[in-house]
Design a protein around this motif. Structure first.
Motif, PDB file in Angstrom:
ATOM      1  N   ASP A   1       0.845  -1.193   0.000  1.00  0.00           N
ATOM      2  CA  ASP A   1       0.000   0.000   0.000  1.00  0.00           C
ATOM      3  C   ASP A   1       0.885   1.250   0.000  1.00  0.00           C
ATOM      4  O   ASP A   1       1.860   1.337   0.746  1.00  0.00           O
ATOM      5  N   GLU A   2       0.543   2.229  -0.829  1.00  0.00           N
ATOM      6  CA  GLU A   2       1.346   3.458  -0.925  1.00  0.00           C
ATOM      7  C   GLU A   2       1.450   4.162   0.423  1.00  0.00           C
ATOM      8  O   GLU A   2       2.484   4.760   0.742  1.00  0.00           O
ATOM      9  N   ARG A   3       0.387   4.100   1.229  1.00  0.00           N
ATOM     10  CA  ARG A   3       0.421   4.741   2.546  1.00  0.00           C
ATOM     11  C   ARG A   3       1.418   4.051   3.475  1.00  0.00           C
ATOM     12  O   ARG A   3       2.133   4.716   4.242  1.00  0.00           O
TER      13      ARG A   3
ATOM     14  N   ALA B   1       4.875   5.042   2.380  1.00  0.00           N
ATOM     15  CA  ALA B   1       5.185   6.424   2.773  1.00  0.00           C
ATOM     16  C   ALA B   1       5.556   6.495   4.251  1.00  0.00           C
ATOM     17  O   ALA B   1       6.471   7.238   4.634  1.00  0.00           O
TER      18      ALA B   1
ATOM     19  N   ALA C   1      -3.898   3.201   8.613  1.00  0.00           N
ATOM     20  CA  ALA C   1      -4.327   4.361   7.832  1.00  0.00           C
ATOM     21  C   ALA C   1      -4.077   5.673   8.564  1.00  0.00           C
ATOM     22  O   ALA C   1      -4.016   6.738   7.937  1.00  0.00           O
TER      23      ALA C   1
END
Length: 331
Positions: free
Chosen positions: A207-209, A212, A305
């Motif tokens: 997941d990009e999150r 990051a 998240a």
């Protein structure tokens, strides 16, 4: 012809029938014992025993369930004389005493949980949904909780809930009754709910999150910037590291310990992104007094998240090689 092969199996046939299960058996043994290196040894022992008894395998069960029976019993035998593997949070509550550097545990006093490189068990290709389930069953929080179950309850839970064997198949694997399997599963579920009542919804490492957050954590260490860490960690984040007894709860406490005793100066740390236990992770290097960046260990993040909820650092230089990286960075 078949009978002849059963009587005198050859290595090629044995390999063709069994080798495709090696990675999932490694994951199974890891769930049982909490150590990547021990799991690797136990899988080797499983295949050695399977080869020795292959001529007596009559096909009443599938080759897969037959291998799981051998592997599970190999693990149960290995676990009898061993203390359970733990994380610092399994020893006591978070540290709330006077300010001090992290307190290491004496060598040999505790057997520590080890991370599992995703590369060890990731299939070259497969069903994406099945791969997600596989990763979820290897999360550090779950593996740590599993170690607190009695070994046979642990086996029942893994065989039934993770591997989806039926109660009858599980009873056959464990040489027990279906009633005992159902009872063991009920007790294991109850105990696991006590240990981890609300499993977190973690982001997939792809997941990009999640990436990051990992990039931000790495940048904070490499730049020695506590403000970057503040942006990455959730307010309720926890921080623990083997082989230290003390662990911290709450972003403020985590930041204080890291800023006061760990971060050092810019350039002291170098990290390379990887994945472990289905979570974003990094192999860690530290610049020693001689100016050389040497292996320091592995850190795994619980990425959500809303930020990183848990940081687990495994301070063991040998783990860097386990993840396929060199002991010393030359650039």
């Amino acid at each position: 012809m078949t009978a002849q092969l059963r009587t005198a199996p050859d290595q090629d046939r044995f390999t063709a029938e069994t080798e495709r299960f090696r990675r999932e058996l490694l994951a199974h043994c890891y769930r049982m014992v909490g150590s990547a290196h021990d799991a690797e040894d136990l899988v080797q022992e499983t295949y050695l025993r399977a080869w020795r008894s292959y001529s007596r395998f009559q096909g009443r069960a599938s080759i897969r369930s037959w291998l799981y029976r051998i592997a599970t019993n190999v693990c149960l035998t290995a676990l009898k004389p061993r203390p359970i593997r733990m994380l610092p949070s399994g020893l006591a509550g978070p540290y709330d005493g006077p300010d001090r550097p992290p307190n290491p545990v004496a060598p040999g006093e505790v057997s520590w949980l080890e991370p599992l490189p995703d590369a060890w068990i990731a299939p070259s290709a497969g069903d994406p949904a099945a791969m997600v389930i596989e990763r979820e069953s290897l999360r550090l929080a779950l593996i740590a909780s599993l170690q607190h179950l009695p070994a046979r309850q642990r086996a029942v839970l893994i065989l039934r809930e993770v591997l989806a064997f039926s109660a009858a198949e599980t009873a056959e694997i464990l040489d027990t009754t279906t009633a005992a399997v159902k009872s063991g599963l009920q007790r294991a579920r109850a105990r696991l709910n006590e240990l981890e009542p609300e499993p977190e919804g973690l982001l997939e490492p792809t997941d990009e999150r999640a990436r990051a957050l990992l990039d931000g954590y790495i940048a904070a260490f490499e730049r020695s910037d506590a403000r970057l860490l503040e942006q990455v960690l959730r307010t309720d984040a926890t921080l623990e590291a083997t082989p230290f007894r003390d662990w911290q709860a709450g972003r403020a406490m985590c930041l204080h310990i890291l800023d006061a005793y760990v971060l050092g100066a810019p350039g002291d740390w170098r990290m390379i992104a990887t994945t472990a236990n289905g979570q974003p992770a990094a192999v860690v290097y530290h610049r020693n007094d001689d100016g050389v960046l040497r292996a320091d260990g592995v850190v795994a993040l619980a990425a959500t998240a809303t930020g990183v909820s848990r940081v687990v650092k495994f301070h063991d230089p040998a783990l860097v090689a386990t993840f396929g990286f060199p002991h010393v960075l030359t650039r």
